[in-house]
Scaffold this active site. Structure first.
Site, short mmCIF file in Angstrom:
data_model
loop_
_atom_site.label_atom_id
_atom_site.label_comp_id
_atom_site.label_asym_id
_atom_site.label_seq_id
_atom_site.Cartn_x
_atom_site.Cartn_y
_atom_site.Cartn_z
N GLY A 35 0.81 -1.21 0.00
CA GLY A 35 0.00 0.00 0.00
C GLY A 35 0.84 1.26 0.00
O GLY A 35 0.46 2.27 -0.59
N SER A 36 1.99 1.21 0.66
CA SER A 36 2.89 2.37 0.67
C SER A 36 3.40 2.65 -0.74
O SER A 36 3.48 3.81 -1.16
CB SER A 36 4.06 2.11 1.62
OG SER A 36 3.61 1.91 2.95
N ASP A 88 -7.34 1.40 4.27
CA ASP A 88 -8.08 0.88 5.42
C ASP A 88 -9.57 0.78 5.15
O ASP A 88 -10.34 0.54 6.09
CB ASP A 88 -7.89 1.81 6.64
CG ASP A 88 -6.48 1.80 7.18
OD1 ASP A 88 -5.71 0.90 6.81
OD2 ASP A 88 -6.14 2.69 7.97
N HIS A 109 -5.36 -5.97 6.64
CA HIS A 109 -6.34 -5.25 5.84
C HIS A 109 -7.49 -6.14 5.37
O HIS A 109 -7.55 -7.32 5.70
CB HIS A 109 -5.65 -4.53 4.69
CG HIS A 109 -4.87 -3.34 5.14
ND1 HIS A 109 -3.50 -3.40 5.35
CD2 HIS A 109 -5.25 -2.09 5.46
CE1 HIS A 109 -3.08 -2.21 5.78
NE2 HIS A 109 -4.13 -1.41 5.85
N ASN A 125 10.49 -0.48 -9.70
CA ASN A 125 9.95 -1.81 -9.93
C ASN A 125 9.16 -2.18 -8.69
O ASN A 125 9.74 -2.58 -7.67
CB ASN A 125 11.05 -2.83 -10.19
CG ASN A 125 10.48 -4.23 -10.40
OD1 ASN A 125 9.29 -4.42 -10.58
ND2 ASN A 125 11.35 -5.24 -10.37
N SER A 143 -4.13 -1.42 0.27
CA SER A 143 -3.08 -2.24 0.87
C SER A 143 -3.63 -3.63 1.14
O SER A 143 -4.77 -3.79 1.57
CB SER A 143 -2.60 -1.63 2.19
OG SER A 143 -1.70 -2.52 2.84
#
Length: 523
Positions: free
Chosen positions: A108-109, A218, A269, A338, A264
Site C-alpha cells: 500500500g505504501s 483501510d 487489511h 519496480n 493495501s
C-alpha cells in the site's frame, strides 16, 4: 532423502497433471489441519477460543486451504513474476470496485508513492502537472505513508487538522490551506474504514481544479451515498456494481470517487496477499498508462512480462533522442521503480476477493457488537462516529444522520475510542492492561505526525519543507493523546469480543472504585 531423477523417469503430460492434482490434494489436507486457527470466525473447523487465556490480536490473516492451494498451484507452475494470476486479479478487483483499472503493486505504501508520482508526469497538461515546490493538502494525524510520497516527489504537504470523532480531515479547513497556483491536489485516507466527507472534499477539488487521491488502504468495502443532484454536479451518476441506494441517491465504494485511489493487502487489511497493494484508476486511461510506467521501471512499453510487441510497433518508435526503431521494451519515459508483486500473491488475492462480501459484513457486525457492549461506559469514552452521523442509537444499533443527505457505510478497519480527559486512566494505561491480558490494540497509527521524530527533524533542517494551514492541530493532538482502537477483523469470534468487553468493563470499574475509595492514611 531426495529421489534421483533420470530421463526415463520423467512423467508424461497426463501423469504430470495427475501428480499436480495429488500435490494440491495433499496441500489442502495439510492446510486444513495446520491452519485451522486462521479460518473465519464461526467456521466449524476453527478451534474453540480459550476464554481464560487465549490471545486476541487486533488483526490478522483470515484464510482457508483455498488460498494455500492457490499459492502452491501457481508456484508449481513457477512463473513467479506478475503474470496470468496478476492479470486476472487486477481485472477482478477493478470489476468489484467498478473502476477503469487496478494495477497490482507490492504494498500500500508503494501504491501511495505511485499515485502521487503519476501526477508529476510530463504527459499531463501543464496546468495539472504536480511539480517540485507545488503543494498537496493532507491531514496531520494518520499513517505516515499517506504523507511521505509528497516529500519524496519534492512537493510541500500542507497540513490541516483532524476531526477526533471521525479520525478524518476537517473539510472546513481546506480553503485556509489553498493557495492559487501552488495547490495541486488533496491526498487523504479514509481513517480506519470511515469515509471522509467526500461531498465536501470533491466540491472543493472541483472548484479549484485539483486532483483527489483517496488513500483507501483501510477502507476497502466502505461506501458513500450522496444525493443524486449533488453527485451529478460532481460528475457521478452511476452506482458502484452491486450497490443501490434508491433513485434519489448515488452510492459508490470509497476509492471510486477521486481520480486515483490506493489499497493495501498487508495481513491486517480487508483482504491479504501477505504483502501487496493496488493503485485504482477511476476513469482516465492516460493515468493508467502513467501509473503502469512508473510501476514498471518507468518504461514506455506496456507489454506484460513475457509478451512482446503488444503495440505491433516494437521497432517503429522514435522517442526522446533515441534512434528510430530502438526496441520499445527498453525506452523509458519516466524515472520509475519496480513495484510489482508476485503471481503467487495475486493467486491468493483472487481467492480473498471472493471472500470480500462476507468479510465486509463481519467487520460491520464486530464494530456494532463492540459499540453496543461498551455503551454503558460513555462517561469515560468518546466513541468514533461514521462521517455524517450525529448519534448512535445503542438499542437499535442504528445512527442518526445530519441534514446533508449523505451517508456512510463503514467496513471498519478498527474500533476507535477516545479516553475522556476526566477518566481515571489514560489510553496508554488501558492499552497496557489489555496487552497484559493478551488483547491487541493500536494507537491511531502515528498520531499527530508533526510530532514524530522524522517530521520534527525535517522542520529543523528545512522549515519550508511543509506548511500548516493553522498553527495548532488540536484534533490531531487529541487523537494522539486519547485514542486507541480494537480490532474488527473477520477472525474475531463472539467469545473473543465478549472477553474484550469483560476486560475493559472490569478495568474501568476498578479504576472508578480506586478513585471513589482512596486509601485511608494510618496514623
Amino acid at each position: 532423502m531426495s529421489v534421483p531423477i533420470s530421463a526415463e523417469s520423467m512423467e508424461s503430460p497426463g501423469e504430470l497433471e495427475a501428480l499436480k492434482a495429488e500435490i494440491l490434494s495433499l496441500t489442502r489436507r495439510y492446510a486444513a489441519s495446520a491452519h485451522r486457527a486462521f479460518r473465519p470466525a464461526g467456521d466449524p473447523l476453527r478451534p474453540a477460543f480459550d476464554s481464560k487465556g487465549g490471545s486476541i490480536p487486533y488483526a490478522g490473516r483470515v484464510f482457508t486451504e483455498d488460498e494455500v492451494e492457490a499459492a502452491v498451484s501457481t508456484t508449481l507452475d513457477f512463473w513467479l513474476t506478475l503474470g496470468n494470476e496478476g492479470e486476472a486479479f487486477q481485472k477482478e478487483l477493478a470489476g468489484f470496485l467498478g473502476v477503469r483499472a487496478c494495477l497490482a503493486v507490492n504494498s500500500g505504501s508503494s501504491a501511495n508513492l505511485l499515485a502521487l508520482s503519476a501526477l508529476t508526469s510530463h504527459l499531463l497538461p501543464a496546468s495539472k502537472r504536480v511539480q517540485p515546490g507545488d503543494e498537496v493538502i493532507t491531514c496531520a494525524a494518520g499513517f505516515p505513508t499517506t504523507v511521505t510520497p509528497i516529500f519524496q516527489n519534492g512537493c510541500i504537504p500542507v497540513f490541516i487538522d483532524n476531526d477526533p470523532l471521525t479520525g478524518n480531515l476537517k473539510v472546513d479547513q481546506l480553503e485556509a490551506a489553498f493557495v492559487p497556483g501552488r495547490t495541486k491536489a488533496v491526498m487523504a485516507a479514509h481513517a480506519l474504514g470511515n469515509p471522509f466527507d467526500l461531498g465536501g472534499v470533491l466540491s472543493f477539488c472541483r472548484q479549484h481544479d485539483l486532483w483527489l487521491i483517496e488513500d483507501n488502504c483501510d477502507a476497502l468495502g466502505c461506501s458513500y451515498t450522496m444525493p443524486r443532484k449533488q453527485a451529478k454536479e460532481l460528475g457521478f451518476d452511476q452506482n458502484s456494481p452491486g450497490l443501490d441506494a434508491g433513485d434519489g441517491h448515488v452510492i459508490r465504494w470509497t476509492g471510486t470517487w477521486g481520480d486515483i485511489s490506493t489499497q493495501s493487502f498487508y495481513p491486517p487489511h480487508h483482504l491479504t496477499m501477505g504483502e501487496g497493494g493496488s493503485v485504482n484508476i477511476v476513469e482516465s486511461s492516460l493515468l493508467r498508462r502513467i501509473v503502469e510506467s512508473f510501476r514498471d521501471w518507468g518504461r514506455d512499453c506496456w507489454c506484460p512480462s513475457g509478451r512482446d510487441d503488444t503495440c505491433s510497433k516494437r521497432y517503429d518508435w522514435q522517442l526522446g533522442e533515441l534512434p528510430k526503431g530502438y526496441d520499445h521494451k527498453y525506452i523509458y519515459s519516466h524515472f520509475g521503480y519496480n513495484l510489482k508483486p508476485l503471481d503467487p500473491q495475486a493467486a491468493i488475492g483472487r481467492i480473498q476477493i471472493r471472500r470480500l462480501p462476507e468479510f465486509i459484513e463481519m467487520r460491520k457486525r464486530n464494530w456494532k457488537r463492540l459499540r453496543q457492549g461498551l455503551d454503558h461506559l460513555s462517561d469515560v469514552f468518546n466513541f468514533c462516529l461514521p462521517t455524517h452521523a450525529t448519534r448512535f442509537e445503542s438499542s437499535s444499533g442504528s445512527f442518526a444522520w445530519d441534514s446533508s443527505g449523505a451517508r456512510t457505510d463503514c467496513s471498519w478497519f478498527g474500533f476507535l475510542l477516545l479516553v475522556c480527559p476526566e477518566a481515571p486512566f489514560t489510553s496508554s494505561e488501558l492499552g497496557r492492561h489489555l496487552a497484559d491480558n493478551g488483547v491487541g490494540t493500536r494507537m491511531l497509527f502515528g498520531g499527530n505526525l508533526l510530532k514524530q521524530p522524522a517530521f520534527v527533524q525535517l522542520r529543523k533542517d528545512r522549515p519550508d519543507a511543509m506548511r500548516l494551514a493553522r498553527p495548532e492541530m488540536p484534533g490531531a493532538d487529541q487523537l494522539m493523546q486519547e485514542a486507541l482502537f480494537l480490532g474488527t477483523y473477520p477472525g474475531l469470534s463472539e467469545e473473543m469480543i465478549d472477553r474484550e468487553l469483560a476486560l475493559i468493563s472490569a478495568f474501568v470499574e476498578e479504576k472508578k472504585h480506586n478513585i471513589s475509595q482512596p486509601n485511608t492514611a494510618i496514623s
